[in-house]
Every structure is written in C-alpha cells, then in structure tokens.
Design a protein around this motif. Structure first.
Motif, PDB file in Angstrom:
ATOM      1  N   ARG A 184       0.899  -1.175   0.057  1.00 46.14           N
ATOM      2  CA  ARG A 184      -0.096  -0.035   0.097  1.00 46.14           C
ATOM      3  C   ARG A 184       0.787   1.359   0.107  1.00 46.14           C
ATOM      4  O   ARG A 184       1.826   1.211   0.665  1.00 46.14           O
ATOM      5  CB  ARG A 184      -0.755   0.172   1.152  1.00 46.14           C
ATOM      6  N   ASN A 185       0.500   2.022  -0.876  1.00 47.99           N
ATOM      7  CA  ASN A 185       1.600   3.370  -1.014  1.00 47.99           C
ATOM      8  C   ASN A 185       0.468   4.499  -1.445  1.00 47.99           C
ATOM      9  O   ASN A 185      -0.745   4.340  -1.616  1.00 47.99           O
ATOM     10  CB  ASN A 185       2.589   3.114  -1.956  1.00 47.99           C
ATOM     11  N   LYS A 186       1.072   5.834  -1.276  1.00 45.19           N
ATOM     12  CA  LYS A 186       0.160   6.712  -1.721  1.00 45.19           C
ATOM     13  C   LYS A 186       0.861   7.952  -2.307  1.00 45.19           C
ATOM     14  O   LYS A 186       2.297   8.235  -2.284  1.00 45.19           O
ATOM     15  CB  LYS A 186      -0.750   7.391  -0.539  1.00 45.19           C
ATOM     16  N   ILE A 187       0.321   8.731  -2.965  1.00 48.70           N
ATOM     17  CA  ILE A 187       0.956   9.961  -3.579  1.00 48.70           C
ATOM     18  C   ILE A 187       0.116  11.190  -3.055  1.00 48.70           C
ATOM     19  O   ILE A 187      -1.342  11.212  -3.109  1.00 48.70           O
ATOM     20  CB  ILE A 187       0.833   9.722  -5.167  1.00 48.70           C
ATOM     21  N   TRP A 188       0.681  12.251  -2.841  1.00 49.11           N
ATOM     22  CA  TRP A 188       0.083  13.492  -2.249  1.00 49.11           C
ATOM     23  C   TRP A 188       0.235  14.497  -3.587  1.00 49.11           C
ATOM     24  O   TRP A 188       1.238  14.596  -3.934  1.00 49.11           O
ATOM     25  CB  TRP A 188       0.710  14.076  -1.041  1.00 49.11           C
ATOM     26  N   LEU A 189      -0.977  15.112  -3.888  1.00 47.35           N
ATOM     27  CA  LEU A 189      -0.843  16.026  -4.875  1.00 47.35           C
ATOM     28  C   LEU A 189      -1.188  17.522  -4.395  1.00 47.35           C
ATOM     29  O   LEU A 189      -2.321  17.414  -3.731  1.00 47.35           O
ATOM     30  CB  LEU A 189      -1.816  15.754  -6.041  1.00 47.35           C
ATOM     31  N   VAL A 190      -0.274  18.355  -3.793  1.00 50.24           N
ATOM     32  CA  VAL A 190      -0.500  19.570  -3.206  1.00 50.24           C
ATOM     33  C   VAL A 190      -0.451  20.880  -3.535  1.00 50.24           C
ATOM     34  O   VAL A 190       0.735  21.228  -4.159  1.00 50.24           O
ATOM     35  CB  VAL A 190       0.366  19.474  -1.915  1.00 50.24           C
ATOM     36  N   ASP A 191      -1.439  21.574  -3.936  1.00 52.03           N
ATOM     37  CA  ASP A 191      -1.410  23.085  -4.288  1.00 52.03           C
ATOM     38  C   ASP A 191      -1.587  23.848  -3.141  1.00 52.03           C
ATOM     39  O   ASP A 191      -2.664  24.130  -2.734  1.00 52.03           O
ATOM     40  CB  ASP A 191      -2.547  23.251  -5.232  1.00 52.03           C
ATOM     41  N   LEU A 192      -0.280  24.467  -2.659  1.00 58.34           N
ATOM     42  CA  LEU A 192      -0.421  25.305  -1.498  1.00 58.34           C
ATOM     43  C   LEU A 192      -1.022  26.689  -1.519  1.00 58.34           C
ATOM     44  O   LEU A 192      -0.854  27.095  -2.808  1.00 58.34           O
ATOM     45  CB  LEU A 192       1.082  25.549  -0.934  1.00 58.34           C
ATOM     46  N   GLY A 193      -1.383  27.236  -0.797  1.00 56.62           N
ATOM     47  CA  GLY A 193      -1.777  28.622  -1.004  1.00 56.62           C
ATOM     48  C   GLY A 193      -0.616  29.445  -1.142  1.00 56.62           C
ATOM     49  O   GLY A 193       0.551  29.155  -0.639  1.00 56.62           O
ATOM     50  N   GLY A 194      -0.883  30.731  -1.845  1.00 62.10           N
ATOM     51  CA  GLY A 194       0.433  31.547  -2.097  1.00 62.10           C
ATOM     52  C   GLY A 194       0.590  32.338  -0.892  1.00 62.10           C
ATOM     53  O   GLY A 194      -0.054  32.833  -0.394  1.00 62.10           O
TER      54      GLY A 194
END
Ligand code: ATP
Length: 791
Positions: free
Chosen positions: A281-291
């Motif tokens: 089991r594994n995962k990927i994070w896709l993150v769009d941080l606030g500016g």
C-alpha cells in the motif's frame, strides 16, 4: 548457384539460433539483425561467381561482427539498467527533495524582467553588475507547456505504481501559477488530472489489480477526510472537481482568482501479491499550497486579510519541517509531511516564481526556500557508508560500460568499412544524465549547518510553536558570533516576517470585543561585494504592524466614562487606531543594517538604550521613509502598555532562567572586549528572525518614556513569545529550563546574593506558569495548518 546460396543459408539457422538466445533482451536490434540477414541472403544471390569465396568470408565476418555487436548491446543495456537501479537506490537513500522551478510568463512584454532562466538555472539581476544564480533539477521557462511539465513528472507517477510514496507540491508567491500547474485549465489540464489519468493507464498497462482510493486508511488519519474507492479516472475527476469547488477562491490585488486555502489530494493505492512492488500500500500526495502574500501588497482586508495570514502562518509551518529535516532532528514536526519525506519517498517541489521587478523580493524568498529544500538530506550520516558503496559500484559499472561502448564503437567502424553501413545500436546509447547525477550528487558533502532561519523568509522561519519544541541549545547565537561582523559586508540576505498574534488576555478584554495584532516585516537586501556594500546593494524593506481592536459601541461609552485603568486604556485605543497600518519602507542597506543592530541591542543591551529619542525624520529622495521613521513609529506606538505582564506584577527587572550565574557564563562565555564595545550586548540565543521581529513589534508597544518600564516589558514579552503553548497544554508544559537568560543578572546577583536570586527565579517561573495555567496570559500563536492536520 546452389553452392553460392547454401553457405549463407547454412549460417542462417546458426545466426538465428544465436539471436534467439538473446531474444529476451533484444527487441529492435534483434529485428534489425534478422532483417539485415534476410537482406544479405537476397543480395548474396547477386554476387558474381568470381568473387564468391571472398564475399562468403566477408559475409561471415560481417555476421560475426553483428553477433558480437548484439551481444555487446545487450551487455551495455544491462549496464545501463544497473546504473539506473543504482541511481534509484542512491536517490532513495539520499531522500532529498527534488526541486523544479516554473517561471510564469510576463503579463506584458513591456515590463522589465530582472529574472531570466535556462533549463537548470534561474538568474536574478540584482543590480547592473550583480547577478545571482539559483540551480534546480529542472527549470521550466515561461514558454514551457503543461506537456513539458508533465513529461518531467511522469517518472514519479510510474514510481507510485512501483509502490513508492510520492508527493508533488506546488509552492510560491500568490499569482505565480501554482493552481495553473496543478489543476490547469480545461484546454490545458495540469498535473493532477494528468497524474490520475496516468495512474489508471499504468495500472491497465501492467494488468495489475489495484485498488485506488482518493484516500485510504494509511498511517495518517486526518479528521473529516473522506475515503472513496474509485474505479476510473472519471470518478476521481468528479471527486477532484467537487473538492476544488469547495476550495475558496477570491479576487485579490495579486490574482483575480486567488486560492484562499491549500488543496491536498491523497491518492492511495493497494495491490496485494505484486511482489515487484515496493510495498503493498502506498500513496501519492498532490498539493497546491496557498500562495504566500504580503498583505501590504495585496491590500487585503477583512476576510481576505485573515486568509492571507493563515496561509502565511501555515507556510511557516512548512518552513519548520524543512528546518527540522535540515537539522536532522529526530522529530519531524508534522506527520503528514513525514509521510512523504521518508526514505523511499519521492518528493517533488515545484517552486513558482514570477518575473516582475515588483515581485523580486518574493521571488528571491521563494528561490531561497526552494534551495534550502533541495539541500535537505535525510538521515545522511546513517546512509553514508551505503552510499559510498553504491558510488564505488557505480564507478565499476561505469568503467565496464566504457569498455563495452568502446568495443561497440570499434566494431561499428569495422562493420561500416566492410558493409558500408553502420550498425545501429540505439539501446546502448544513453544520454549521460545518470552519470551526471551520480557524479554531482554523491560527493557526500556535509550539510553545512547554517541556521535555517538566517536565510528563510519570514513565512519559512520556525514558528513560535516550533521554537517552543526545540530546546534552548538548538538556538545558536547569531549576533555575537565572531563572523558576524564580516557578514555585514557580504550579505546576501532575504528576510520577511509575517505573523499574527492574538493579543494577550488583559484589561483590554473588558474594553474590547476582540483584539488581534499582526506584525509583518520583509527585507530583501543583497550585497555580494565585501567592500562596497553601501554603494551597490539592492534592498527593499517593508515593515508593518497592524493592530486591531474591535470595540463595540457600548464599550466605547464605558471607556469614555470609565475610570482608572479603563480610562487609561481608552486613551490608548485612540493611538492604536491611529497607527493601524503603520508602514515603513526604506531602500538602503545601511539603514537596514542599522535597524538590525539597533533592534538587537534593544533586546539585549545590558543597559538598553531608549529608542524614543529625538531623531529627525526625513524622507529619502525616493520618498521612502528611513530608519528614523521606523524609530519614530515605534515611539508613536509607545503609548500602549501591556497591562498584565509578569514584570508588572513582580517588578522584575530581568527575566532569567533558573540557571545559576556560573552555568550561564559557562554556556555563553563573555564576548571579547572588542565585541563588547561594538555590540554592547550579550550572546543571544533563540534570537531567530521571527522572534526578533515579534520582539521589535512588542517593543514598539512596550517602549515608553519610562526607562524601567521599557526594560521590564521587553523581557517579559520575550518570555511570553518564546513559550507559546497550545491551549491544551497550558499550565502543564512550561519548561523553565528553556526560559532564556536574556540578560546576565550581575547587578541583581550582587544585590540579592546567589541563593536569593535563584529562589526569586524559581518563584518567578512558578508565577508565570500559574498565570499561563489559569489562562491569564494567552500564549497561543494562531492556527497552524499542518498542526491542525495532525490533531
Ligand atoms: N505558465 C503560465 N502560462 C499561462 N498562464 C499562466 C501561467 N501561470 C499562471 N498563469 C495564469 O496566471 C493566473 C494566476 O495563476 P494561478 O491562479 O494558478 O496562481 P496561484 O499561484 O495558484 O495563485 P494563488 O496562490 O493566489 O492561488 C491565472 O490566470 C493563470 O491562468
């Protein structure tokens, strides 16, 4: 004729037999060899009888060379594969964060752009004669397309299918294109839709039976995070769109559709029984941080202002993480981040910058932060030996590969002479990126542990809450180090601060419905020439201190008619209001340096000087205010006195730790005479940029015409800020050992005697803890995004 044809035909089975042996490794080369043989068979029929013997022997020679070439090609391919494996292992061990930079195109071609780039570097033009270069794993230039970006990201997506954890996160100033990169537009989709599509495609291609969740019960549980099992791209995309809809966007001065929060998507993958995968089991994070944004620039007010502050504050939490990783702390402050900063995780930071001159300060901040992130080495010490071995193995493979390639080249030349055509060995030719990677990276350079806070911009500096977590020893003195003087001449420095502090509970509570203080300061000052810093610097410095008191009508009436402290406070509220949005700008590095040293000495001088002396005010030629203005603004704010400081209650002159004088002295030896003369202050610790400016701001409030009051407020306030406890821990975790000995209590010692002094210290600490415990002093420091996630 019969004889003429029989020889090649006899050789054919042999050749095919030998090629079939290689079939498992060969694809196109095998096919080419076979077709070449077929061609030769047909062409051999045209050979004249007179040259038949010669031709036959030449043919045999050519065939044998081809066979050798095929074998060597297989060998070279194996070596390439092994190199790639070693590189992967190497990067896994190194565990560093890969950093890509994307440069946003200018809105108008007429704007001056002090930022240029090539595929690996970003160049900043500071002055006519000075440049600064930042190096990244990849730089996407303004004309790069979404395809270009995804092409570079794709290997990470593939490694997720291989069972690696991954995180791709977009970081940068507001309006620089983070959402454009991550989400994209319908006509040019960004990383998230492409990545999800890519995951499903890979799954299909590999014929794996995988479960993909938009979230799963992994090691980290996040409150209110919903898990959905998804079957195809469309299902994920619908969920993604739903999430995006819930993400607030709003118009700001910097971006017409600015994201007012972070967007984090976690895709979990489960695949049982696939032994080739790294883990089940594994995962990927896709993150769009606030500016990150400067409220001065965005001119945000009200809700936008609050959102901006919250974003900046949570970005500072990310700074904490990078800081901890860099210090190789055993404890990484946030579990979510630890999830993807582990050994075999692939973390990719996409730093976004603009090219506008106006944004230069923010651009430098972002680039500096990205550079710090790039240099994070995880658990390097433990892995150094393994990495050395890998490097040696790589060197051996490199040598073998060189020999193989040399042989291939030689055989190719011979073949060309014999047949007039070169043998194509595509598989063996590989761009030497891998070699470059392993040669550049495995120097195993020790991470020169400069204080992260020295170079972090404000929102990247440790937050007060992380300062609390670190022991006092973690805070090395910065202002008194022997090198501090020379640094003045060779600064390449960027700082900016932005922090929001709730006002402490105090008598104002009886007057105000709520109160809030926000302090931010940004400084960008660069001088790379040690001798002429005064003449050739670029600097930009902005400070602001916003204080909000919300007073309802009836309370105003109370204030107007009230007595005693209420009346006093009432008169001061006027000053608060008057000073809302105090702004100060100055543009000379000398001013900046002076203000730094002034500020420091204010905090740490044995005999702190009064700042509200008569300083003539004046505007610089460009209209910006100068140092005098800052001091003046501090004086203006001086009317406000915090009413419930420990100092007020116990008439403390100095807030000292429970350490004895000897302990303090042995920890922080006396500065040299020279240092003493020039700096007039004692070694500081925990004196990082963030608290420094908070201190400054508080000084602005605490400083008054009364010298004693000024001194006592200073130390008391510092103590509060250095002990920010979450509400849940109030009264439990005030650790007296980390209370800084702000000043050596020599005078007090002489007066009280050591025993009495130690007793007083204990008593003071106890009282303070009690006050914190009963909630009379609010030491919380606003919300913390990552912290919130881990609650
Ligand atoms: N590389 C690019 N090419 C073309 N347009 C771009 C590019 N990058 C950004 N833009 C445009 O610039 C504007 C701002 O971009 P975006 O909203 O993605 O910024 P952001 O960094 O996410 O801002 P915030 O942090 O405020 O949410 C958008 O209109 C976007 O389409």
């Amino acid at each position: 004729m019969e004889r003429r044809r029989s020889k090649p035909v006899q050789n054919l089975p042999e050749t095919i037999h030998s090629l079939i042996g290689l079939k498992s490794h060969l694809t196109s080369s095998w096919v080419k060899s076979v077709s070449n043989i077929a061609k030769n068979v047909s062409s051999s029929s045209e050979i004249s009888s007179t040259s038949k013997d010669e031709d036959d022997s030449a043919f045999i020679r050519v065939q044998s060379i081809r066979d050798q070439l095929s074998t060597l090609t297989v060998q070279a391919n194996d070596q390439n594969k092994r190199r790639r494996q070693i590189l992967n292992e190497f990067l896994d061990l190194k565990g560093n964060i890969r950093v890509f930079c994307r440069v946003k195109p200018l809105d108008s071609k007429n704007l001056r752009a002090p930022v240029a780039s090539d595929t690996r570097n970003v160049f900043i033009k500071l002055t006519e004669s000075k440049r600064k270069t930042y190096n990244f794993d990849r730089v996407f230039q303004p004309d790069s397309s979404q395809d270009d970006v995804f092409l570079e990201i794709e290997p990470v997506i593939k490694s997720v299918i291989d069972g690696y954890n991954a995180c791709i996160f977009a970081y940068g100033q507001t309006g620089t294109g983070k959402t454009f990169t991550m989400e994209g537009l319908p006509e040019s989709p960004g990383i998230v839709p492409r990545a999800i599509k890519g995951l499903f495609k890979e799954v299909e291609e590999r014929n794996h039976n995988l479960l993909i969740h938009t979230d799963a019960k992994g090691e980290i549980d996040i409150d209110n995070l919903v898990t959905h099992k998804v079957n195809d791209f469309d299902e994920v995309f619908k969920l993604y769109k739903l999430g995006c809809r819930n993400r607030a966007t709003a118009f700001t001065n910097s971006n017409s559709a600015s994201s007012r929060s972070h967007c984090m998507i976690r895709v979990s993958i489960t695949c049982a029984g696939a032994t080739e995968r790294r883990r089940e089991r594994n995962k990927i994070w896709l993150v769009d941080l606030g500016g990150s944004e400067r409220v001065l620039k965005t001119k945000a007010t009200g809700r936008r202002f609050d959102e901006g502050k919250a974003i900046n504050l949570s970005l500072s939490a990310l700074g904490d993480v990078i800081n901890s990783l860099q210090r190789k702390n055993a404890h990484i402050p946030y579990r979510v981040v630890r999830d993807f900063s582990g050994q075999d995780s692939k973390t990719l930071m996409l730093v976004h910058i603009g090219r506008k001159e106006d944004d230069l300060c923010e651009t430098i901040c972002s680039l500096d932060f990205a550079t710090r992130a790039k240099n994070v080495h995880l658990e390097q010490e433990k892995k150094e030996a393994v990495m050395m071995n890998l490097q040696k193995t790589m060197e051996t493979i490199e040598k073998d590969r060189e020999i193989t390639l040399k042989e291939i080249r030689y055989l190719n030349e011979t073949l060309e002479k014999l047949s007039g055509k070169p043998h194509v060995t595509e598989e063996a030719e590989e761009v030497d990126e891998i070699r470059e990677e392993i040669q550049v990276t495995p120097k195993l350079r020790r991470n020169k542990s400069r204080r992260a806070s020295d170079v972090f911009c404000s929102f990247m500096r440790p937050t007060a809450s992380s300062n609390r977590r670190l022991s006092g020893a973690d805070f090395s003195p910065i202002s008194n180090s022997p090198g501090s003087k020379s640094r003045r001449n060779s600064m390449a420095h960027v700082r900016s601060e932005s922090v929001c502090l709730p006002m402490m509970k105090n008598v104002y509570d009886s007057l105000c419905d709520s109160s809030e203080r926000s302090v931010s300061k940004s400084t960008c000052a660069v001088s790379q020439n040690r001798t002429d810093d005064a003449a050739t610097v670029y600097s930009q410095d902005i400070s602001e201190c916003d204080i909000k008191l919300v007073v309802s009508e009836h309370k105003k009436e109370v204030q107007q008619t009230g007595q005693g402290s209420a009346r006093k406070a009432c008169s001061k509220i006027g000053i608060f209001e008057k000073n809302v949005n105090q702004k100060t700008e100055f543009s000379r590095i000398n001013s900046w340096l002076r203000s730094q040293s002034e500020n420091r000495s204010c905090v740490l001088d044995k005999k702190p000087r009064r700042l509200n002396k008569n300083i003539s005010l004046g505007r610089s030629s460009n209209g910006n205010k100068r140092l005098g203005d800052i001091e003046e603004s501090k004086t203006e704010e001086a009317g406000i006195k915090h009413p419930l400081l420990l100092n007020d209650l116990f008439e403390l002159e100095y807030m000292c730790s429970a350490e004895t004088e000897d302990q303090i002295l042995s920890k922080y030896p006396n500065p040299s005479e020279e240092d003493n003369a020039s700096l007039h202050h004692l070694p500081s610790f925990r004196y990082d940029g963030l608290s420094q400016h908070i201190d400054d701001a508080w000084f602005g409030v605490a400083r008054s015409a009364n010298r004693e009051e000024q001194d006592s407020h200073a130390s008391g306030l510092l103590l509060e800020l250095k002990q920010p406890l979450p509400n849940s821990q109030r009264g439990l975790a005030f650790v007296e050992e980390v209370v800084p000995p702000l000043l050596r209590p020599q005078g007090i010692l002489a007066e009280r005697g050591r025993g009495a002094h130690a007793f007083m210290q204990k008593l003071e600490a106890l009282c303070y803890r009690t006050l914190v415990g009963v909630g009379l002093i609010d030491v919380s420091c606003g919300s913390d995004f990552f912290n919130g996630l881990t609650q």
